[in-house]
Design a protein around this motif. Structure first.
Motif, PDB file in Angstrom:
ATOM      1  N   SER A   2       0.738  -1.099   0.092  1.00 51.82           N
ATOM      2  CA  SER A   2      -0.018  -0.183   0.116  1.00 51.82           C
ATOM      3  C   SER A   2       0.875   1.351   0.092  1.00 51.82           C
ATOM      4  CB  SER A   2      -0.984   0.024   1.097  1.00 51.82           C
ATOM      5  OG  SER A   2      -0.179   0.168   2.495  1.00 51.82           O
ATOM      6  N   GLN A   3       0.151   2.326  -0.297  1.00 51.11           N
ATOM      7  CA  GLN A   3       0.998   3.590  -0.203  1.00 51.11           C
ATOM      8  C   GLN A   3       1.500   3.890   1.100  1.00 51.11           C
ATOM      9  OE1 GLN A   3       1.861   5.419  -2.855  1.00 51.11           O
ATOM     10  NE2 GLN A   3       2.668   7.013  -1.510  1.00 51.11           N
ATOM     11  N   GLU A   4       0.572   3.452   2.124  1.00 52.81           N
ATOM     12  CA  GLU A   4       1.186   3.607   3.660  1.00 52.81           C
ATOM     13  C   GLU A   4       2.426   2.745   3.743  1.00 52.81           C
ATOM     14  OE1 GLU A   4      -0.240   2.640   8.107  1.00 52.81           O
ATOM     15  OE2 GLU A   4      -1.780   2.120   6.442  1.00 52.81           O
ATOM     16  N   ASN A   5       2.417   1.611   3.274  1.00 49.67           N
ATOM     17  CA  ASN A   5       3.845   1.005   3.501  1.00 49.67           C
ATOM     18  C   ASN A   5       4.884   1.270   2.661  1.00 49.67           C
ATOM     19  OD1 ASN A   5       2.416  -0.976   4.935  1.00 49.67           O
ATOM     20  ND2 ASN A   5       1.986  -2.411   3.466  1.00 49.67           N
ATOM     21  N   SER A  76       5.362  -3.704  -4.988  1.00 46.57           N
ATOM     22  CA  SER A  76       5.296  -4.995  -5.832  1.00 46.57           C
ATOM     23  C   SER A  76       4.400  -6.140  -5.148  1.00 46.57           C
ATOM     24  CB  SER A  76       6.562  -5.759  -5.739  1.00 46.57           C
ATOM     25  OG  SER A  76       6.986  -5.935  -4.621  1.00 46.57           O
ATOM     26  N   GLY A  77       3.263  -5.224  -4.695  1.00 47.70           N
ATOM     27  CA  GLY A  77       2.334  -6.200  -3.715  1.00 47.70           C
ATOM     28  C   GLY A  77       2.737  -6.624  -2.414  1.00 47.70           C
TER      29      GLY A  77
END
Length: 79
Positions: A2-5, A76-77
């Motif tokens: 995610s964008q957060e990650n 990359s998921g």
């Protein structure tokens, strides 16, 4: 991922670059584990914030004043 990650990964990179261990720890669970490649520098598994800080301190001390810049992060998921 995610964008957060992605932002957490960017924040961790910057914290390591600055050697700001409190900032790095703020993004980590107390039970965090870091597994390094078997043939890598200080290969092994590091458990907890203190061991991971020690890993980075050892690694960075080998390079003295060297520094790096993050050019891009790739989503990359969840892998």
């Amino acid at each position: 991922m995610s964008q957060e990650n992605l932002e957490i990964a960017r924040s961790n990179f910057e914290a390591i670059r600055r050697r700001d261990w409190d900032a790095l720890a703020s993004n980590q669970d107390p039970d965090v584990e870091l597994k390094t490649p078997p043939r890598g520098f200080n290969a092994g598994t590091y458990r907890g914030r203190e061991e991971i800080q020690g890993f980075w301190e050892d690694l960075l001390s080998a390079f003295g004043a060297a520094s790096g810049e993050l050019e891009r992060l790739v989503d990359s998921g969840d892998q």
